[in-house]
Design a protein around this motif. Sequence first.
Motif, PDB file in Angstrom:
ATOM      1  N   GLY A 173       1.127  -1.192   0.452  1.00 40.18           N
ATOM      2  CA  GLY A 173      -0.395  -0.087   0.178  1.00 40.18           C
ATOM      3  C   GLY A 173       0.732   1.353   0.415  1.00 40.18           C
ATOM      4  N   ASP A 174       0.387   2.406  -0.165  1.00 39.66           N
ATOM      5  CA  ASP A 174       0.856   3.782   0.094  1.00 39.66           C
ATOM      6  C   ASP A 174       1.528   4.574   0.979  1.00 39.66           C
ATOM      7  OD1 ASP A 174      -0.194   4.314  -2.188  1.00 39.66           O
ATOM      8  OD2 ASP A 174      -1.899   5.770  -0.804  1.00 39.66           O
ATOM      9  N   GLY A 175       1.407   3.579   2.242  1.00 46.28           N
ATOM     10  CA  GLY A 175       2.288   3.747   3.940  1.00 46.28           C
ATOM     11  C   GLY A 175       3.841   2.573   3.362  1.00 46.28           C
ATOM     12  N   GLU A 176       4.420   1.532   2.909  1.00 42.05           N
ATOM     13  CA  GLU A 176       4.698   0.800   2.753  1.00 42.05           C
ATOM     14  C   GLU A 176       5.807   1.260   1.146  1.00 42.05           C
ATOM     15  OE1 GLU A 176       3.372  -3.412   2.978  1.00 42.05           O
ATOM     16  OE2 GLU A 176       1.416  -2.825   2.577  1.00 42.05           O
ATOM     17  N   GLU A 177       6.969   0.334   2.043  1.00 46.57           N
ATOM     18  CA  GLU A 177       8.251   1.230   1.353  1.00 46.57           C
ATOM     19  C   GLU A 177       8.251   0.616  -0.210  1.00 46.57           C
ATOM     20  OE1 GLU A 177      11.185   0.977   3.345  1.00 46.57           O
ATOM     21  OE2 GLU A 177      12.278   2.352   3.261  1.00 46.57           O
ATOM     22  N   ARG A 178       8.139  -1.240  -0.154  1.00 45.19           N
ATOM     23  CA  ARG A 178       7.964  -2.001  -1.443  1.00 45.19           C
ATOM     24  C   ARG A 178       6.709  -1.685  -2.103  1.00 45.19           C
ATOM     25  NH1 ARG A 178      11.804  -6.539  -1.710  1.00 45.19           N
ATOM     26  NH2 ARG A 178      13.089  -6.819   0.258  1.00 45.19           N
ATOM     27  N   THR A 179       7.086  -2.180  -3.040  1.00 46.08           N
ATOM     28  CA  THR A 179       5.920  -2.427  -3.839  1.00 46.08           C
ATOM     29  C   THR A 179       5.345  -3.481  -3.946  1.00 46.08           C
ATOM     30  OG1 THR A 179       6.615  -0.249  -5.551  1.00 46.08           O
ATOM     31  CG2 THR A 179       5.094  -2.118  -6.587  1.00 46.08           C
ATOM     32  N   ILE A 180       6.315  -4.754  -3.994  1.00 43.68           N
ATOM     33  CA  ILE A 180       5.863  -6.219  -4.120  1.00 43.68           C
ATOM     34  C   ILE A 180       6.522  -6.104  -2.635  1.00 43.68           C
ATOM     35  CG2 ILE A 180       5.249  -6.774  -6.205  1.00 43.68           C
ATOM     36  CD1 ILE A 180       8.610  -7.597  -6.181  1.00 43.68           C
ATOM     37  N   ARG A 181       5.178  -7.234  -2.121  1.00 39.81           N
ATOM     38  CA  ARG A 181       5.092  -7.623  -0.220  1.00 39.81           C
ATOM     39  C   ARG A 181       6.376  -8.824  -0.778  1.00 39.81           C
ATOM     40  NH1 ARG A 181      -0.263  -6.815   0.737  1.00 39.81           N
ATOM     41  NH2 ARG A 181      -0.420  -4.499   1.733  1.00 39.81           N
ATOM     42  N   ASN A 182       6.436  -9.709   0.160  1.00 44.19           N
ATOM     43  CA  ASN A 182       7.262 -11.085  -0.268  1.00 44.19           C
ATOM     44  C   ASN A 182       6.676 -12.235   0.001  1.00 44.19           C
ATOM     45  OD1 ASN A 182      10.024 -11.914  -0.577  1.00 44.19           O
ATOM     46  ND2 ASN A 182      10.413 -12.558   1.244  1.00 44.19           N
ATOM     47  N   THR A 183       5.626 -12.463  -1.003  1.00 42.80           N
ATOM     48  CA  THR A 183       4.927 -13.875  -0.599  1.00 42.80           C
ATOM     49  C   THR A 183       5.001 -14.552  -1.147  1.00 42.80           C
ATOM     50  OG1 THR A 183       3.201 -12.278  -1.794  1.00 42.80           O
ATOM     51  CG2 THR A 183       2.822 -11.819   0.373  1.00 42.80           C
ATOM     52  N   GLU A 184       5.387 -14.770  -2.325  1.00 37.41           N
ATOM     53  CA  GLU A 184       5.756 -15.628  -3.715  1.00 37.41           C
ATOM     54  C   GLU A 184       6.997 -14.709  -4.165  1.00 37.41           C
ATOM     55  OE1 GLU A 184       2.616 -15.988  -6.416  1.00 37.41           O
ATOM     56  OE2 GLU A 184       1.686 -13.841  -5.840  1.00 37.41           O
ATOM     57  N   ILE A 185       6.939 -15.756  -5.131  1.00 40.93           N
ATOM     58  CA  ILE A 185       8.169 -15.727  -5.803  1.00 40.93           C
ATOM     59  C   ILE A 185       8.287 -14.472  -6.957  1.00 40.93           C
ATOM     60  CG2 ILE A 185      10.196 -16.450  -7.978  1.00 40.93           C
ATOM     61  CD1 ILE A 185       9.328 -19.192  -6.418  1.00 40.93           C
ATOM     62  N   PHE A 186       8.640 -13.446  -6.974  1.00 38.65           N
ATOM     63  CA  PHE A 186       8.753 -12.398  -7.560  1.00 38.65           C
ATOM     64  C   PHE A 186      10.437 -11.771  -7.970  1.00 38.65           C
ATOM     65  CE2 PHE A 186       4.687 -11.386  -5.646  1.00 38.65           C
ATOM     66  CZ  PHE A 186       4.016 -10.818  -6.448  1.00 38.65           C
ATOM     67  N   PHE A 187      10.736 -11.356  -9.708  1.00 42.96           N
ATOM     68  CA  PHE A 187      11.080 -10.888  -9.942  1.00 42.96           C
ATOM     69  C   PHE A 187      11.703 -10.784 -11.203  1.00 42.96           C
ATOM     70  CE2 PHE A 187      12.627 -14.971 -10.427  1.00 42.96           C
ATOM     71  CZ  PHE A 187      13.243 -14.742 -11.773  1.00 42.96           C
ATOM     72  N   ASP A 188      11.908  -9.141 -12.083  1.00 44.38           N
ATOM     73  CA  ASP A 188      12.513  -9.019 -12.855  1.00 44.38           C
ATOM     74  C   ASP A 188      13.598  -9.128 -13.911  1.00 44.38           C
ATOM     75  OD1 ASP A 188       9.694  -7.940 -13.335  1.00 44.38           O
ATOM     76  OD2 ASP A 188      10.722  -6.031 -14.120  1.00 44.38           O
ATOM     77  N   ALA A 189      14.112  -9.969 -14.434  1.00 43.10           N
ATOM     78  CA  ALA A 189      15.652 -10.418 -15.465  1.00 43.10           C
ATOM     79  C   ALA A 189      16.243  -9.621 -15.198  1.00 43.10           C
ATOM     80  CB  ALA A 189      15.286 -11.174 -16.308  1.00 43.10           C
ATOM     81  N   ALA A 190      15.881  -7.594 -15.048  1.00 45.83           N
ATOM     82  CA  ALA A 190      16.620  -6.729 -15.200  1.00 45.83           C
ATOM     83  C   ALA A 190      17.269  -6.461 -13.606  1.00 45.83           C
ATOM     84  CB  ALA A 190      16.380  -5.874 -16.079  1.00 45.83           C
ATOM     85  N   ASP A 191      16.577  -6.985 -12.654  1.00 44.72           N
ATOM     86  CA  ASP A 191      17.253  -6.800 -11.687  1.00 44.72           C
ATOM     87  C   ASP A 191      18.789  -7.677 -10.992  1.00 44.72           C
ATOM     88  OD1 ASP A 191      15.133  -5.323 -10.251  1.00 44.72           O
ATOM     89  OD2 ASP A 191      14.363  -7.094 -10.367  1.00 44.72           O
ATOM     90  N   SER A 192      19.683  -8.325 -12.285  1.00 43.19           N
ATOM     91  CA  SER A 192      20.759  -9.150 -11.935  1.00 43.19           C
ATOM     92  C   SER A 192      21.654  -8.042 -13.069  1.00 43.19           C
ATOM     93  CB  SER A 192      20.034 -10.743 -12.099  1.00 43.19           C
ATOM     94  OG  SER A 192      20.073 -10.089 -14.229  1.00 43.19           O
ATOM     95  N   ARG A 193      22.685  -7.888 -12.642  1.00 40.98           N
ATOM     96  CA  ARG A 193      23.709  -7.694 -12.868  1.00 40.98           C
ATOM     97  C   ARG A 193      25.065  -8.992 -12.840  1.00 40.98           C
ATOM     98  NH1 ARG A 193      23.788  -4.111 -17.110  1.00 40.98           N
ATOM     99  NH2 ARG A 193      24.317  -1.888 -16.604  1.00 40.98           N
ATOM    100  N   ARG A 194      26.159  -9.628 -14.141  1.00 40.53           N
ATOM    101  CA  ARG A 194      26.002 -10.176 -14.528  1.00 40.53           C
ATOM    102  C   ARG A 194      27.751  -9.879 -14.107  1.00 40.53           C
ATOM    103  NH1 ARG A 194      25.271 -11.772 -19.697  1.00 40.53           N
ATOM    104  NH2 ARG A 194      24.710 -10.626 -20.165  1.00 40.53           N
ATOM    105  N   PHE A 195      28.764 -11.407 -13.096  1.00 39.15           N
ATOM    106  CA  PHE A 195      30.329 -10.712 -13.545  1.00 39.15           C
ATOM    107  C   PHE A 195      31.051 -11.596 -13.851  1.00 39.15           C
ATOM    108  CE2 PHE A 195      28.412  -6.990 -11.176  1.00 39.15           C
ATOM    109  CZ  PHE A 195      28.709  -5.480 -11.655  1.00 39.15           C
ATOM    110  N   GLY A 196      30.510 -12.694 -14.064  1.00 36.79           N
ATOM    111  CA  GLY A 196      31.102 -14.088 -14.178  1.00 36.79           C
ATOM    112  C   GLY A 196      30.650 -14.478 -13.348  1.00 36.79           C
ATOM    113  N   LYS A 197      31.461 -15.549 -12.529  1.00 36.95           N
ATOM    114  CA  LYS A 197      31.049 -16.531 -11.728  1.00 36.95           C
ATOM    115  C   LYS A 197      30.243 -16.011 -10.616  1.00 36.95           C
ATOM    116  CE  LYS A 197      33.315 -19.847  -8.980  1.00 36.95           C
ATOM    117  NZ  LYS A 197      34.087 -20.486  -8.249  1.00 36.95           N
ATOM    118  N   ASP A 198      29.902 -14.495 -10.366  1.00 39.19           N
ATOM    119  CA  ASP A 198      29.239 -13.637  -9.830  1.00 39.19           C
ATOM    120  C   ASP A 198      28.188 -13.136 -10.084  1.00 39.19           C
ATOM    121  OD1 ASP A 198      30.011 -14.132  -6.648  1.00 39.19           O
ATOM    122  OD2 ASP A 198      31.862 -13.329  -8.387  1.00 39.19           O
TER     123      ASP A 198
END
Length: 379
Positions: A173-198
Motif C-alpha cells: 500500500g501507499d505507506g509501504e516502502e516496497r511495491t511488492i510484498r514477500n509473499t511469492e516469487i517475484f523478480f524482473d530479469a533486469a534486477d540482476s547484473r552479471r560479473f562472471g562467476k557472480d
Amino acid sequence: MEKGASLGLVESWTEWDPLREVWVGSLEHKSLTPPQEPAVARKVACYQKYNWPLRNGFATDADCLAEAKIQLDGYVKVLKQEGIIVQRPEPFETQEAVQTPMWSVDRMSGFTCPRDLFFVAGKQVIEAPMSWRSRFFEHLAWRDLLMSYYRSDPKMRWSAAPKPMLLDESFGGDGEERTIRNTEIFFDAADSRRFGKDVFFQSAHTANDLGREWVRRELAAQGTRVQDFHFESQFHFSHIDARLTPVDEGLCFFCSMDRPTPEMIELFKENEWAILDGGVREDCRCTADQCAPGIHLNVLTIAPKVCMVEKNERKLIKLLGEEGVDVIPIEFSACYPFGGALNCYTLDINRQGTQKSYFPSLDEKAERAAAKELLSEKP
C-alpha cells in the motif's frame, strides 16, 4: 522475427565481453496510455517528484513515440554495422484487456525490453516471472525465437521461474516502502547484473527476497553465485541496470542519486575495482518520461571499454572518455519514456568469453564456508 545469420549458440557471462548476438525490442503496439494496475501506479508516483527539465521536448507524447521508433531503427542499424547479429520479437496486439483466473488488466505494456524478461547466465536462459500484470504474457512475443535456440543449441538450458498469482494482496500500500510484498516469487530479469562467476541481484520494487533466493538456488547448479546487492536508497523504483554499470573488468559506475552502500563499495575496492560516481541523467524529451535518475548509465557495452551511449548524456560521455572508454553515441532519449535506455531494449544472447571470477574475496569467503560445513559434517 527478423532472421539473421544466427550463431545458434547461447552463452554470455558478463555485461562487457565482446557482443556477438543480441535481441532488440519493438515499439510496435506500444500504448500511450499506461496500464491500470498497482505496480504501474506506484512507479508513476515514484518519479513524478523529479520533474526532469525538458531538452528539445516534444509537443505531445505521440510525437515522442514517433521519434522513438525512428531512433530504435537507427540503433538496430548501428548494431548491425558493428557486426552484431540482431534478432527481433513477434509483437501482437496489446490494447485489449487480458486476464487470468486471479485478475484482469485493461491492456498489456508492450514488447520493448527483453532485458526485463530474460537474463542469460552462461549457457542458461532464465525466464522471469515478472511483477506487473500487464507484462505477464509479454514473453510470448519471444517464444518462437527462444525455441529456435533450444532446437539448435544442445547445451542451452532454459528455466522459467514459477509464475506468481499477482493477487491484490501481493502489492504494498501507499505507506509501504516496497511495491511488492514477500509473499511469492517475484523478480524482473533486469534486477540482476552479471560479473562472471557472480551475479549481483537486488531486492526492491520489481524483485523480492523470495525471487532472489529462487535465482540463487537455480544458478548454484552451474557454479554461479548470486550475491545480494544493496543501495543506500534501496527502494528507488529502478532495475539495477540503471543503478550499477560495469563496462570492463575492474571498472564500474553508479548514479549520484542512487549510491551503493559503503559495504558494497568496499567489496569492489578490495577486489581492485574502480567504482565511480557516474552523476545523474541529463536528457529528457517528454513529460511522460518516468525513468530513473541513473537511466543514462543504462548503456550497452559491446566490448571491453566500448559503449553505446545516448549522445546527449554529455557529462557521462566525458567521464567515460577520461577512463579510457570508447563511446559510440546513439540518439535514443525519445525511447526513454517507453521502456528505458539502450541496455533495457536489448538482451545479449552471445558474448565471446568464459566464466571467470572477478572477486577473489568472494572466492575466499566461499572456501571458508565450504570448509566450515565440511567440519560440521564430520562425526
